[in-house]
Design an enzyme around this catalytic site. Structure first.
Site, mmCIF file in Angstrom:
data_model
loop_
_atom_site.group_PDB
_atom_site.id
_atom_site.type_symbol
_atom_site.label_atom_id
_atom_site.label_comp_id
_atom_site.label_asym_id
_atom_site.label_seq_id
_atom_site.Cartn_x
_atom_site.Cartn_y
_atom_site.Cartn_z
ATOM 1 N N LYS A 97 0.821 -1.206 0.000
ATOM 2 C CA LYS A 97 0.000 0.000 0.000
ATOM 3 C C LYS A 97 0.857 1.259 0.000
ATOM 4 O O LYS A 97 0.578 2.220 -0.732
ATOM 5 C CB LYS A 97 -0.932 0.004 1.218
ATOM 6 N N CYS A 100 -3.751 10.641 1.049
ATOM 7 C CA CYS A 100 -2.868 9.512 0.760
ATOM 8 C C CYS A 100 -1.494 9.923 0.254
ATOM 9 O O CYS A 100 -0.505 9.839 0.983
ATOM 10 C CB CYS A 100 -3.544 8.593 -0.258
#
Length: 463
Positions: A240, A294
């Site tokens: 991720k 993010c």
């Protein structure tokens, strides 16, 4: 309450003595109670998809107003197609409930899913206190056979070095009695249900083989796409973070190339688009900055906790952080070229959210851009029909107006190309006495290059 939730005996999946088929049946008929901690913009959609699959989910959140809304069948998350109807249906069916009592929810659950914010502090160090708190609460209700699943993005090694010892210590259980897996969310705002249900393969990795097996079994029912089990939880965590690092460094390269536009004397975006026709080239497009929950944060999950030097990631972060100021200075340079003193200038900023169509402003490039324009003495006006956040931009020096309150300006900077701007006549925003300085921060207004009343200055586009 649904029939499934009245099941008197719940079924454990970790180290289960049931067959795989029996475990799958239990998971989907309500015999495996699930608790989802964190009911925010990604947590509520995740809880909803778990609910439609397992028929037995308790959502946990510290915000009592969020819990009350969900208990009433209401949805506090906006901008997610079909989510409100799905939540109402699941609550009505008894498949989804909500509570602020995380300990009680943990005591009743056999699967514990955590999806809470993990950002960075003022020193760019990962903030894991919310995750720690959630895990401590779960530990109070953890029982042998339970599995804990973290979906929040974490610095690699967090599960094995931090969360596993915490769960062992605070639950009193031994390492072999419960499972822990990392299964990162791969979800974007505005399409959460689609993404969770299977728009992309699901990555799963446990602290042991049994944790990985259980996570693979669970998401095989949740996600219709491929389930990719990786070697361990740390690998899954790295997957991720690596996704975000790739995008950030790629954008950083594109932005650095854009900074060379004037010296090269070319349209850098044209060169990038042509270069990308070669299958091994995947350059992103330069722009006014990188925002969101993010990409601006995840590189710090590697740069902060580890000793290995990361000059490429660091350089990309610095370049991307500089782009809002570079974009603002593009506007100021244009004003000087048109004979307008920035202290006498009226500048319009188009778009405040960090991406189109999403009412979120985390790390939005519009904020430092406005601060730069304000510091130069310009009178800054901003418009964004999607945005409802006002205070940060007003503090930065902008006056917020609606689309029907627009006037005339000396310069206009496109930061976020909201759909409503497609109907806007940009040339009409200029003063008839001079050309409007137009800074195209997203290459959306190239058609206005060469317009008689426009002084066009695009990011990465030579003029």
């Amino acid at each position: 309450m649904s029939d499934s939730q009245t099941t008197t005996e719940s079924i454990a999946l970790y180290n289960s003595d049931k067959s795989v088929d029996e475990q799958r049946a239990a998971l989907t008929n309500g015999a495996v109670p699930v608790a989802v901690t964190g009911l925010g913009k990604m947590g509520l959609p995740l809880a909803a998809v778990y609910s439609e699959t397992t028929k037995n989910v308790t959502g946990v959140d510290i915000d009592s107003s969020v819990v009350e809304a969900i208990e009433n069948g209401d949805c506090h998350i906006t901008g997610e197609p079909a989510l409100a109807d799905l939540v109402a249906e699941l609550v009505d069916d008894g498949a989804l409930t909500a509570t602020t009592d995380g300990v009680e929810a943990a005591r009743n659950a056999r699967v514990h899913v955590v999806i809470v914010p993990t950002l960075v502090d003022e020193n760019d160090q990962p903030i894991l206190s919310v995750m720690d708190s959630a895990m401590s609460t779960i530990a109070e209700g953890l029982e042998p056979g339970d599995i804990v699943i973290a979906e929040s993005t974490l610095p690699p090694r967090t599960c094995v070095d931090r969360l596993l010892p915490l769960l062992e210590r605070e639950s009193g259980l031994s390492r072999e009695e419960f499972g822990l897996a990392f299964c990162p969310e791969r979800t974007s705002s505005g399409r959460a249900l689609e993404d969770i249900r299977g728009a992309y393969p699901k990555i799963v990795g446990g602290v042991d083989e049994e944790s990985t097996r259980v996570a693979e079994l669970i998401y095989g029912e949740i996600n219709s796409n491929e389930i990719i089990p990786v070697s361990d939880a740390t690998t899954a965590e790295a997957v991720k973070v690596f996704e975000g690092v790739y995008r950030d460094t790629n954008i950083g390269v594109a932005n650095e190339l854009a900074l060379m536009t004037e010296e090269l004397g070319i349209d850098v975006t044209e060169a990038i688009e042509a270069a990308n026709t070669q299958p091994f080239c995947h350059l992103h497009i330069p722009g006014a900055g990188v925002g969101g929950h993010c990409i601006p944060y995840y590189p710090h999950f590697l740069m902060g906790p580890f000793e290995t030097d990361t000059p490429v990631m660091r350089a990309a972060r610095e370049t991307n952080d500089e782009m809002p100021r570079y974009t603002a200075n593009h506007a100021l340079d244009g004003l000087h070229a048109e004979g307008v003193d920035p202290e006498d200038a009226r500048v319009l900023v188009l778009g405040l959210t960090y991406r189109p169509g999403v009412n979120e402003i985390e790390k939005t490039p519009a904020l430092p851009l406005i601060e730069e324009l304000d510091a130069a003495g310009a009178s800054v006006t901003a418009v964004d029909p999607v945005n409802t956040h006002t205070e940060p931009f007003e503090k930065a020096g902008a006056t917020l107006v609606s689309m029907d309150e627009l006037s005339t300006y000396d310069a206009c900077v496109l930061v976020t190309p909201q759909a409503a701007f497609e109907e806007l006549s940009i040339p009409a925003l200029g003063d008839s006495d001079r050309r409007l300085v137009l800074v195209d921060g997203r290459q959306e207004l190239k058609h206005l290059r060469g317009h008689d009343s426009i002084h066009y200055r695009g990011i990465g586009i030579n003029v």
